[in-house]
Scaffold this motif. Sequence first.
Motif, short mmCIF file in Angstrom:
data_model
loop_
_atom_site.label_atom_id
_atom_site.label_comp_id
_atom_site.label_asym_id
_atom_site.label_seq_id
_atom_site.Cartn_x
_atom_site.Cartn_y
_atom_site.Cartn_z
N ASP A 127 8.94 -7.33 0.74
CA ASP A 127 9.22 -8.63 1.82
C ASP A 127 9.41 -8.24 2.98
N ARG A 128 9.11 -8.86 3.95
CA ARG A 128 9.11 -8.61 5.36
C ARG A 128 10.42 -7.63 5.67
N ASP A 129 11.49 -7.98 5.20
CA ASP A 129 12.84 -7.49 5.53
C ASP A 129 12.67 -5.73 4.83
N THR A 130 12.29 -5.77 3.56
CA THR A 130 12.25 -4.46 3.27
C THR A 130 11.24 -3.61 3.95
N ILE A 131 9.94 -4.25 4.12
CA ILE A 131 9.04 -3.52 4.92
C ILE A 131 9.49 -3.14 6.23
N ILE A 132 10.18 -3.79 7.05
CA ILE A 132 10.84 -3.35 8.33
C ILE A 132 11.72 -2.25 8.13
N GLN A 133 12.68 -2.19 6.96
CA GLN A 133 13.70 -1.18 6.68
C GLN A 133 12.92 0.05 6.05
N GLN A 134 11.80 -0.06 5.47
CA GLN A 134 11.08 1.12 5.13
C GLN A 134 10.38 1.74 6.08
N LEU A 135 9.80 0.88 7.27
CA LEU A 135 9.18 1.42 8.27
C LEU A 135 10.33 2.22 8.94
N SER A 136 11.37 1.56 9.31
CA SER A 136 12.59 2.42 10.03
C SER A 136 12.79 3.74 9.33
N SER A 137 12.94 3.62 8.23
CA SER A 137 13.46 4.87 7.22
C SER A 137 12.36 5.99 7.23
N ARG A 138 10.97 5.68 6.95
CA ARG A 138 10.06 6.47 6.69
C ARG A 138 9.53 7.18 7.71
N ILE A 139 9.64 6.62 9.01
CA ILE A 139 9.45 7.30 10.22
C ILE A 139 10.16 8.83 10.32
N ARG A 140 10.96 8.75 9.70
CA ARG A 140 12.02 10.17 9.71
C ARG A 140 11.45 11.24 8.91
N ASN A 141 10.42 10.83 7.79
CA ASN A 141 9.78 11.81 6.99
C ASN A 141 9.14 12.99 7.52
N SER A 142 8.90 13.94 6.82
CA SER A 142 7.80 15.00 7.49
C SER A 142 6.51 14.48 7.15
N PRO A 143 5.48 14.90 7.83
CA PRO A 143 4.17 14.40 7.91
C PRO A 143 3.62 14.76 6.54
N GLU A 144 4.03 15.74 5.90
CA GLU A 144 3.38 15.90 4.39
C GLU A 144 4.09 15.00 3.55
N GLN A 145 5.40 14.75 3.61
CA GLN A 145 5.93 13.45 2.78
C GLN A 145 5.30 12.47 2.98
N GLU A 146 5.30 11.97 4.12
CA GLU A 146 4.71 10.60 4.38
C GLU A 146 3.29 10.36 4.11
N LEU A 147 2.32 11.51 4.23
CA LEU A 147 1.08 11.42 3.79
C LEU A 147 0.90 11.16 2.06
N GLN A 148 1.76 11.77 1.49
CA GLN A 148 2.15 11.60 -0.25
C GLN A 148 2.47 10.19 -0.47
N ILE A 149 3.58 9.83 0.43
CA ILE A 149 4.00 8.30 0.11
C ILE A 149 3.02 7.27 0.33
N SER A 150 2.40 7.33 1.61
CA SER A 150 1.31 6.50 1.82
C SER A 150 0.26 6.55 1.13
N ILE A 151 -0.17 7.55 0.46
CA ILE A 151 -1.41 7.71 -0.45
C ILE A 151 -0.87 7.03 -1.64
N GLY A 152 0.16 7.27 -2.26
CA GLY A 152 0.98 6.37 -3.24
C GLY A 152 1.05 5.05 -3.24
N GLU A 153 1.40 4.40 -1.78
CA GLU A 153 1.08 3.19 -1.58
C GLU A 153 -0.29 2.68 -1.58
N VAL A 154 -1.24 3.24 -1.22
CA VAL A 154 -2.68 2.95 -0.93
C VAL A 154 -3.07 2.80 -2.50
N LYS A 155 -2.49 3.70 -3.55
CA LYS A 155 -2.94 3.55 -5.06
C LYS A 155 -2.16 2.21 -5.54
#
Length: 175
Positions: A127-155
Amino acid sequence: MEMRVVNSMNYEEFVSVFGNVVEKCPLIAAAVWTSRPFTSLCALEKNIGDFIDSLPRSGKEGILRCHPNLAGRDLLQGTLSPESLSEQNRAGLTSLTAGQRSQLSELNASYKNRFNFPFVICARMNDRDTIIQQLSSRIRNSPEQELQISIGEVKNICHLRLLDISIQVSQATKL
């Protein structure tokens, strides 16, 4: 979904039906078409996932760059794909307050500046609150972590879109 229907689709039909299971990436459907026949919807999904996994980093980043910013310009201009519009609507992103829209816009810009691709999350699973929370949190990930997480979300998005298509094709074949 009856796989005989999917397997009997010519190239153009297949790309037309499955061309947006990965946002604005009909070339993935085109590449996967050559793997027919598929024994099941799961087999089709696995072929798509395997194709994505086989791409170099630049290809994976390219897939992510095809995704719109959540509640961004494409939503405001009415240029989202029908699938994205439905997904963002279900997550409550089409009815943000001015403050939420501003916060999301700032977070999206910071995220894109850091990773060079937009924030991707399966909106239908959040939901929108979780999305905003995840965006706030995931911005602190490493580029490699974020690439993997984002591709998982695409799937995840692909999985749900394939289920939607399965229902549509099944209903159409019953008519």
